[in-house]
Design a protein around this motif. Structure first.
Motif, PDB file in Angstrom:
ATOM      1  N   MET B   1       0.849  -1.193   0.000  1.00 52.16           N
ATOM      2  CA  MET B   1       0.000   0.000   0.000  1.00 52.16           C
ATOM      3  C   MET B   1       0.882   1.239   0.000  1.00 52.16           C
ATOM      4  SD  MET B   1      -3.117   0.774   2.578  1.00 52.16           S
ATOM      5  CE  MET B   1      -4.081  -0.726   2.605  1.00 52.16           C
ATOM      6  N   ASN B   2       0.668   2.145  -0.965  1.00 56.73           N
ATOM      7  CA  ASN B   2       1.506   3.339  -0.936  1.00 56.73           C
ATOM      8  C   ASN B   2       0.990   4.324   0.112  1.00 56.73           C
ATOM      9  OD1 ASN B   2      -0.377   5.251  -1.987  1.00 56.73           O
ATOM     10  ND2 ASN B   2      -0.110   4.350  -4.030  1.00 56.73           N
ATOM     11  N   PRO B   3       1.852   5.246   0.507  1.00 57.80           N
ATOM     12  CA  PRO B   3       1.493   6.147   1.623  1.00 57.80           C
ATOM     13  C   PRO B   3       0.219   6.933   1.327  1.00 57.80           C
ATOM     14  CG  PRO B   3       3.795   6.400   1.014  1.00 57.80           C
ATOM     15  CD  PRO B   3       3.181   5.514  -0.020  1.00 57.80           C
ATOM     16  N   HIS B   4       0.026   7.288   0.064  1.00 49.39           N
ATOM     17  CA  HIS B   4      -1.146   8.071  -0.261  1.00 49.39           C
ATOM     18  C   HIS B   4      -2.426   7.281   0.017  1.00 49.39           C
ATOM     19  CE1 HIS B   4      -3.604  11.090  -2.207  1.00 49.39           C
ATOM     20  NE2 HIS B   4      -4.161  10.135  -2.935  1.00 49.39           N
ATOM     21  N   ARG B   5      -2.409   6.008  -0.449  1.00 49.94           N
ATOM     22  CA  ARG B   5      -3.609   5.182  -0.258  1.00 49.94           C
ATOM     23  C   ARG B   5      -3.826   4.883   1.218  1.00 49.94           C
ATOM     24  NH1 ARG B   5      -3.721   0.284  -4.259  1.00 49.94           N
ATOM     25  NH2 ARG B   5      -5.611  -0.157  -3.084  1.00 49.94           N
ATOM     26  N   ARG B   6      -2.716   4.737   1.931  1.00 52.00           N
ATOM     27  CA  ARG B   6      -2.868   4.467   3.353  1.00 52.00           C
ATOM     28  C   ARG B   6      -3.541   5.656   4.040  1.00 52.00           C
ATOM     29  NH1 ARG B   6       2.454   3.546   6.254  1.00 52.00           N
ATOM     30  NH2 ARG B   6       2.691   2.016   4.597  1.00 52.00           N
ATOM     31  N   SER B   7      -3.144   6.873   3.670  1.00 53.86           N
ATOM     32  CA  SER B   7      -3.734   8.029   4.332  1.00 53.86           C
ATOM     33  C   SER B   7      -5.219   8.149   3.952  1.00 53.86           C
ATOM     34  CB  SER B   7      -2.969   9.301   3.995  1.00 53.86           C
ATOM     35  OG  SER B   7      -3.197   9.646   2.650  1.00 53.86           O
ATOM     36  N   LEU B   8      -5.542   7.727   2.742  1.00 51.34           N
ATOM     37  CA  LEU B   8      -6.941   7.744   2.325  1.00 51.34           C
ATOM     38  C   LEU B   8      -7.742   6.752   3.173  1.00 51.34           C
ATOM     39  CD1 LEU B   8      -8.832   8.973   0.104  1.00 51.34           C
ATOM     40  CD2 LEU B   8      -8.560   6.784  -1.090  1.00 51.34           C
TER      41      LEU B   8
END
Lengths: 369, 298
Positions: B1-8
């Motif tokens: 999971m990339n950081p962007h998707r994780r924050s989403l």
């Protein structure tokens, strides 16, 4: 006043271990602690020293035997009816009270008058150099200061006997050394009997008038620091206090002041001083000699002299620690560095032949158990 | 999971959690200001103040209390006041009694070794883990059996008979609150060094003075947390109260439940809002006490 401040007569304390076994934490201990004495109980953890102290304080009751304080049989007397006070290892200062309230607590319990309490608390705080700290909370003090509050809180009660359970254990080395001297000075100034529990042999030797060396609930030896160090009565004490070399052998001849022991490993007889009680001719024994008491010489014709070979040398500042091999026997020898020179170990080189001199008065003959 | 998707993912999870946790409460509070008496949809705030209540159909047009019309209405409702009085009486008495018993139990479990200790410790968890309804029915059965036997034995009739009421509710509350208090106080006692008590006794305090001057002040934050937890549990208990109450011992949860079965006016919302505020304050106090407790001792 009674001759003995505290007496333990054949005291046993049994505990049940979590596995359900019975354990003698204190095993038939006899102790007489004289009035005005600085007495230490010395031993590693689990030797029964703290349990003995707690039985004097009244936190534990003996399973067998009796505790006497100032000649009075204690039986099941609760702690608050004994004229002894304790300085705890954890200090156990009341966190919700100020320094003043902590020290005043014991006097309040005596029902002393407010002015009297104030006067005595201030004097006690002055004695431990904490004047001006009376409104602080224990949490706001350093470890050393907390230790002093604990001391003042116990001493303000003017007990017959002060019990100290490893009171310096939590302090750093430098502060500990300072406090050792301060405690000793305080004890001499007040003339109160101190019973001091420690696992630190140097601390016990520095401060005590007499020491009881304990192991597995038993007193191994009781005596002055000099007696304990110079005339250990058994191998445990010789090993626990300071360091010693041990050689196994058999007594060949025995008188009151001298014993001749045949050491098979050296294939020779060594003359020594009987140190244990009840030695008999022909008995298997240990010969014990402290590393600093062995003389190394280039060549000697004297008694108890053996030829050895230097195996290693370590320079540690004040001393050089040398290991010498005599055949298969390995002996530790500490040489004092009395002369300043830049190559301290150059005097001995590995493999060099030397003569070791074991003086009979330094060579102790000990029972084997 | 990339950081962007994780924050989403975290964002979505946060929104969902807060929506389901707090949206009902926000809605409930909002509806307490509803001008609609039927309270089905939000018809806007009550617009104005006036000397008397003006109604237009089911809509309140103006009221002496303005938007707080339903709160004033509530304050005039004798049933609500009685229920509130019962609730607080029960909560106070049950809290005090259960705190004393629970604290003593915790001290005993900490201090003494006895044969049935493991059983005692286990029995503390039973009231916490068994369904409340089972406990409610159990207590009901116990009381009715006992009362039947006792009334029969003494030949009591009419009002003289023992029956369910505020006393039975209080006793039942004490019964289920004690374990909570004990467990909270026990947690506090875990870090309590026995040396403090020994020091007090060493300085000349007997057992009672040691408890009063040293032990109790030191465990007080734990005891207060236990008491406040018990208090909130008693305030909003429905199930056990439902089974053990009788005439004249209606508590707020029981009262609200009764209202729901008839008509829901915004009065219920007003009542709930006041209640939430009270519990919220108690919880804040609890949190504050626990944060003080958690601070390092040295």
């Amino acid at each position: 006043m009674n001759e003995f401040a505290v007496e333990l007569r054949d005291v046993v304390k049994k505990f049940i271990t979590p596995e359900g076994n019975e354990l003698n934490a204190v095993d038939h201990v006899d102790m007489q602690i004289r009035n005005g004495e600085f007495f230490s109980m010395l031993g590693s953890s689990g030797c029964g020293k703290t349990t003995s102290l707690r039985m004097i304080a009244g936190f534990e009751w003996p399973t067998e035997g009796e505790v006497y304080i100032e000649g009075k049989l204690m039986g099941h007397t609760p702690p608050f009816q004994r004229k002894v006070n304790t300085v705890f290892q954890s200090y156990a200062l009341f966190q919700h009270m100020s320094v003043y309230q902590n020290v005043a607590f014991g006097l309040e319990m005596e029902g002393a008058h407010r002015d009297e309490i104030k006067k005595r608390v201030m004097r006690a705080l002055e004695m431990v150099q904490l004047t001006g700290m009376e409104n602080r909370r224990p949490k706001q003090l350093s470890g050393g200061q907390q230790q002093r509050v604990a001391l003042a809180r116990a001493l303000v009660k003017t007990p017959d006997v002060l019990l100290l359970d490893e009171p310096l254990g939590a302090l750093d080395l430098k502060l500990r050394k300072e406090m050792q001297l301060e405690l000793k000075a305080l004890q001499q100034q007040l003339g109160i009997t101190f019973i001091y529990v420690t696992h630190d042999q140097e601390e016990a030797l520095t401060m005590s008038d007499r020491i009881a060396v304990m192991s597995r609930g038993k007193v191994m030896q009781m005596g002055t620091p000099v007696e304990i160090y110079e005339r250990p009565r058994n191998r445990f004490v010789a090993e626990f206090i300071g360091e010693s070399n041990f050689l196994e052998g058999q007594i060949k001849s025995l008188s009151a002041n001298e014993a001749s022991v045949f050491i098979p490993a050296l294939n020779a007889e060594v003359t020594g001083t009987p140190a244990s009680e009840g030695l008999v001719n022909g008995e298997q024994v240990f010969v014990s000699i402290r590393p600093e008491k062995i003389h190394l010489t280039e060549h000697s014709e004297r008694l108890n002299t053996f030829e050895g070979e230097i195996a290693s040398t370590v320079y540690i500042g004040s001393n050089t620690h040398v290991v010498v091999h005599i055949g298969d026997v390995r002996l530790k020898v500490w040489e004092q560095n009395r002369i300043s020179r830049l190559e301290p170990s150059s005097f001995y080189t590995n493999g060099q032949k030397v003569d070791l001199m074991l003086m009979p008065e330094n060579t102790l003959v000990l029972k084997k158990d | 999971m990339n950081p962007h998707r994780r924050s989403l993912f975290i964002l979505v999870a946060t929104v969902l959690v807060y929506t389901f946790l707090y949206a009902p409460i926000v809605g409930l509070i909002l509806y307490s200001f509803n001008s609609s008496r039927t309270n089905v949809t939000f018809e806007g705030f009550i617009p104005s103040f006036s000397g008397r209540v003006v109604m237009e159909g089911s809509l309140v047009k103006s009221s002496p209390c303005g938007p707080f019309h339903w709160y004033c209405d509530l304050a005039k409702n004798a049933d609500v006041l009685e229920a509130a009085g019962n609730t607080l009486t029960i909560a106070f008495i049950a809290t005090i009694v259960s705190t004393i018993i629970g604290t003593m139990a915790a001290l005993a479990l900490q201090r003494y070794e006895f044969k049935i200790k493991p059983f005692t410790q286990l029995s503390l968890y039973i009231p916490i883990v068994i369904p409340e309804i089972v406990m409610g029915i159990g207590i009901l059965t116990l009381f009715s059996q006992f009362f039947g036997w006792f009334n029969g034995l003494l030949g009591l009739t009419g009002d003289a008979r023992l029956s369910m009421g505020i006393v039975t509710v209080t006793i039942s509350h004490i019964a289920f609150m004690v374990p909570f208090v004990t467990l909270v106080v026990q947690a506090r006692l875990q870090g309590f060094d026995k040396a403090y008590e020994e020091a007090a006794m060493d300085l000349g305090a007997n057992e009672w003075i040691t408890f009063r001057r040293v032990t109790f002040p030191m465990i007080l934050p734990g005891v207060l947390s236990g008491a406040l937890l018990a208090f909130t549990l008693s305030l909003d208990d429905f199930v056990i109260t439902f089974f053990t109450n009788g005439p004249g011992s209606t508590t707020l949860p029981i009262y609200v439940y009764g209202l729901l079965r008839r008509i829901i006016t915004p009065q219920v919302n007003a009542l709930s809002t006041v209640w939430i505020l009270i519990v919220f304050l108690v919880v804040l106090l609890l949190q504050w006490l626990q944060s003080r407790e958690a601070k390092p001792q040295h």
